[in-house]
Design an enzyme around this catalytic site. Structure first.
Site, mmCIF file in Angstrom:
data_model
loop_
_atom_site.group_PDB
_atom_site.id
_atom_site.type_symbol
_atom_site.label_atom_id
_atom_site.label_comp_id
_atom_site.label_asym_id
_atom_site.label_seq_id
_atom_site.Cartn_x
_atom_site.Cartn_y
_atom_site.Cartn_z
ATOM 1 C CD GLU A 39 -4.766 32.564 -53.344
ATOM 2 O OE1 GLU A 39 -5.497 33.454 -53.917
ATOM 3 O OE2 GLU A 39 -5.133 31.895 -52.266
ATOM 4 C CD GLU A 87 -5.530 29.373 -47.336
ATOM 5 O OE1 GLU A 87 -6.262 28.983 -48.154
ATOM 6 O OE2 GLU A 87 -4.778 30.247 -47.445
#
Length: 413
Positions: free
Chosen positions: A204, A311
């Site tokens: 991220e 995810e």
């Protein structure tokens, strides 16, 4: 006293009930597992928490499960999946909460890896360098911090800064932070060399909004933009055979996806060993459409790297329909307002669309990982985002995913 006819009718009813139960059992046993349904296409995995890795009803990962529930969760993981990721126990804050060689807590991570090895699963490590769940000591030093109020892109909501770090004290130098990064990666990746096959090296780092390419994290501010290249370099040194991936959320959003592509192309030009792209795919029952997911995967394929869906979950909460973000600091806001209308049907439809897209791109998509075994342990539990309910019972979405693989419905809308 029952007549002969009454006794005969009773026996017939008992036999009929037994036959129905038998047929239901046969049908249930005939249904393929997720890992078998997609065995010729890609790994189907799941993120597991510490209770599953250790087989004990411990309090960890915000999970509160009784032992009988843990046993059922564990059995379901073994039955349905052939790949695992750790929800938390390999993140920096948990595996090295204190500075120095004696600051590691390898026990839970060891249990996770041992679980995967003993069950012949493809093991992923998550994550080495992230803007969240990193202890303050990692960034601490003697250099005075710059004036916070003048930093562009800094989030000061609720006293939290730098994506949730909250660290405001004197900072490490570039050299100190690089050394800490190197030592941490060498110790953790080196410990599981040859066992963990894939690592989320950087997580991220791309900015969600605005024109800046990278998130305004302490990694970026102290080291500079080459912190990403350095992390991959150190991980490759520690295990040359491991697949090293960059992982991020919101890649369904064209703006963020194009930023990621720009970043990865720049790293490839510098021969940084980025070996796979992780697209988290925390999505909702409203979006993306099949066409949107198809376009996202098509554009990611231009990088020439394997794509891992890392995810996966599908949020059914009202508040979760308005964005594609997955920042941990904003998670609670995305699961409020109750479930959308016809949530179960919409969940099944969305999962079918997603897996149709994954199958269409199966030459690139190599791993699909669900973020949690069931709704009861999900980080977005109120959104009921997974294929199994809190009691480990399959939902209609499970049937939808299996049906895509077995050809019981069209592979594209």
């Amino acid at each position: 006293m029952k007549t002969r006819i009454q006794r005969s009718n009773s026996c017939t009813l008992v036999l009929a009930a037994a036959l129905l139960a038998f047929v239901a059992t046969v049908r249930a046993n005939d249904k393929p597992t997720l890992k078998d349904a997609y065995k010729n296409d890609f790994y189907v995995g799941v993120a597991i928490n510490r209770t599953i890795a250790t087989g004990a009803a411990v309090r960890a990962d915000n999970v509160n499960r009784r032992q009988e529930q843990v046993d059922k969760d564990t059995a379901l993981v073994k039955e349905q999946f052939n790949q695992i990721s750790p929800e938390n126990d390999l993140k920096w804050a948990l595996i090295q909460p204190r500075e120095g060689a004696d600051g590691y807590n390898f026990g839970p991570a060891d249990a996770y890896v041992d679980f995967g090895l003993s069950n012949q699963m493809y093991i992923v490590g998550h994550t080495l360098v992230w803007h969240s769940q990193t202890p303050n000591w990692v960034f601490a030093g003697t250099n005075p911090p710059p004036e916070m109020a003048n930093l562009p892109g800094t989030n000061t909501t609720g006293g939290r800064r730098f994506g949730g770090f909250g660290y405001k004290g004197p900072r490490a130098s570039r050299e100190e932070l690089l050394q800490r990064m190197h030592d941490h990666i060498a110790a953790v990746v080196g410990r599981y060399k040859g066992k963990i096959k894939v690592w989320d090296v950087v997580n991220e780092a791309v900015a969600d909004n605005g024109t800046n390419l990278l998130r305004n994290s302490l990694w970026l501010q102290i080291i500079g933009p080459d912190f990403i290249a350095k992390a991959f370099e150190y991980a490759h040194e520690a295990d040359p055979d491991a697949i090293l991936r960059y992982n991020d959320y919101g890649l369904e959003n064209p703006g963020k996806r194009h930023k990621l592509i720009t970043l990865i192309k720049s790293l490839q030009a510098e021969q940084v060993p980025v070996m796979a792209i992780g697209t988290q795919t925390h999505v909702s029952v409203s979006s993306p459409s099949f066409e949107g997911e198809d376009l996202s995967l098509t554009e990611l394929e231009t990088l020439g790297l394997p794509i891992h869906v890392t995810e996966l979950d599908v949020n059914g909460a009202q508040a979760g329909q308005r964005n594609t973000g997955a920042d941990v600091a904003n998670n609670s806001a995305t699961t409020q307002g109750g479930l959308v209308n016809e949530a179960s049907q919409r969940l099944a439809s969305q999962y079918a669309n997603l897996f149709k897209a994954f199958l269409k791109h199966k030459n690139s998509v190599k791993v699909v990982t669900f973020w949690g075994i069931n709704d009861g342990v999900s980080w977005r539990a109120a959104g009921r985002p997974l294929l199994f309910d809190a009691n480990d019972q399959p939902k209609p979405a499970f049937d939808a995913v299996i049906n895509v693989a077995t050809g019981k419905q069209p592979k594209s809308p």
